[in-house]
Design a protein around this motif. Structure first.
Motif, mmCIF file in Angstrom:
data_model
loop_
_atom_site.group_PDB
_atom_site.id
_atom_site.type_symbol
_atom_site.label_atom_id
_atom_site.label_comp_id
_atom_site.label_asym_id
_atom_site.label_seq_id
_atom_site.Cartn_x
_atom_site.Cartn_y
_atom_site.Cartn_z
ATOM 1 N N LEU A 75 27.111 21.108 -19.473
ATOM 2 C CA LEU A 75 26.631 20.281 -20.574
ATOM 3 C C LEU A 75 27.490 19.035 -20.690
ATOM 4 N N VAL A 76 26.845 17.885 -20.745
ATOM 5 C CA VAL A 76 27.555 16.620 -20.849
ATOM 6 C C VAL A 76 26.786 15.697 -21.786
ATOM 7 N N GLN A 77 27.506 14.837 -22.486
ATOM 8 C CA GLN A 77 26.871 13.887 -23.383
ATOM 9 C C GLN A 77 26.277 12.713 -22.611
ATOM 10 N N PRO A 78 25.254 12.077 -23.165
ATOM 11 C CA PRO A 78 24.730 10.873 -22.524
ATOM 12 C C PRO A 78 25.835 9.861 -22.269
ATOM 13 N N GLY A 79 25.793 9.260 -21.093
ATOM 14 C CA GLY A 79 26.827 8.334 -20.682
ATOM 15 C C GLY A 79 27.991 8.976 -19.971
ATOM 16 N N SER A 134 29.866 11.830 -17.231
ATOM 17 C CA SER A 134 29.865 12.019 -15.788
ATOM 18 C C SER A 134 30.021 13.487 -15.438
ATOM 19 N N LEU A 135 29.527 13.813 -14.266
ATOM 20 C CA LEU A 135 29.620 15.164 -13.761
ATOM 21 C C LEU A 135 29.580 15.093 -12.243
ATOM 22 N N ARG A 136 30.344 15.950 -11.596
ATOM 23 C CA ARG A 136 30.265 16.071 -10.153
ATOM 24 C C ARG A 136 29.848 17.480 -9.797
ATOM 25 N N ILE A 137 28.758 17.589 -9.066
ATOM 26 C CA ILE A 137 28.300 18.892 -8.617
ATOM 27 C C ILE A 137 28.537 19.019 -7.117
ATOM 28 N N LYS A 196 19.706 5.279 -8.710
ATOM 29 C CA LYS A 196 20.447 4.282 -7.949
ATOM 30 C C LYS A 196 21.447 3.556 -8.843
ATOM 31 N N GLY A 197 22.654 3.408 -8.318
ATOM 32 C CA GLY A 197 23.716 2.773 -9.070
ATOM 33 C C GLY A 197 24.466 3.704 -9.988
ATOM 34 N N ARG A 198 23.955 4.903 -10.181
ATOM 35 C CA ARG A 198 24.599 5.876 -11.064
ATOM 36 C C ARG A 198 25.110 7.101 -10.306
ATOM 37 N N PHE A 199 24.373 7.518 -9.290
ATOM 38 C CA PHE A 199 24.731 8.704 -8.523
ATOM 39 C C PHE A 199 25.256 8.296 -7.154
ATOM 40 N N SER A 200 26.123 9.121 -6.607
ATOM 41 C CA SER A 200 26.669 8.880 -5.287
ATOM 42 C C SER A 200 26.852 10.196 -4.549
ATOM 43 N N ILE A 201 26.329 10.263 -3.334
ATOM 44 C CA ILE A 201 26.464 11.459 -2.522
ATOM 45 C C ILE A 201 27.584 11.256 -1.514
ATOM 46 N N LEU A 247 27.660 15.515 -5.278
ATOM 47 C CA LEU A 247 26.861 14.512 -5.949
ATOM 48 C C LEU A 247 27.610 14.101 -7.206
ATOM 49 N N GLN A 248 28.150 12.895 -7.188
ATOM 50 C CA GLN A 248 28.816 12.337 -8.357
ATOM 51 C C GLN A 248 27.772 11.678 -9.227
ATOM 52 N N MET A 249 27.688 12.099 -10.467
ATOM 53 C CA MET A 249 26.680 11.609 -11.388
ATOM 54 C C MET A 249 27.381 10.919 -12.551
ATOM 55 N N ASN A 250 27.148 9.632 -12.685
ATOM 56 C CA ASN A 250 27.727 8.835 -13.748
ATOM 57 C C ASN A 250 26.625 8.302 -14.659
#
Length: 118
Positions: A11-15, A17-20, A65-70, A81-84
């Motif tokens: 669980l993360v707040q809007p804005g 980040s999480l890395r899976i 695009k611009g938010r996630f990076s594999i 998968l880095q999710m910002n």
């Protein structure tokens, strides 16, 4: 034993980040294209991001695009998968799959839940 295991959801707040992570055992991910997919309740599964096996190519669906990076760590046999800048619409179960020379995704993980909510 051939497995993919996703981890890192939560669980993360809007804005936020999480890395899976997608960790492989029984085979070497370096030889496979790895894709991240997600499925939200009531929606079709969609491809989020893919990493080519050797050519360094990547794919991102327009909405991330611009938010996630594999990325890959071959020493750990793991794809990340880095999710910002996460948005509520990113809420879904995220799955990883590995595609080899057959052209089909032969291996799948069990999924990890990502929930973006305030």
């Amino acid at each position: 034993q051939l497995q993919l295991v996703e981890s890192g959801g939560g669980l993360v707040q809007p804005g936020g980040s999480l890395r899976i992570s997608c960790a492989a055992s029984g085979f070497t991910l370096d030889h496979y294209t790895v894709g991240w997919f997600r499925q939200a309740p009531g929606k079709e599964r969609e491809a989020v991001s893919c990493s080519g096996s050797s050519d360094g190519s990547t794919y991102y669906v327009d909405s991330v695009k611009g938010r996630f990076s594999i990325s890959r760590n071959n020493a750990k046999n793991t794809v990340y998968l880095q999710m910002n800048s996460l948005k509520p619409e990113d809420t879904a179960v995220y799955y990883c799959g590995a595609r080899g020379v057959t052209g089909s995704y032969d291996y799948w993980g069990q999924g990890t839940q990502v929930t973006v909510s305030s």
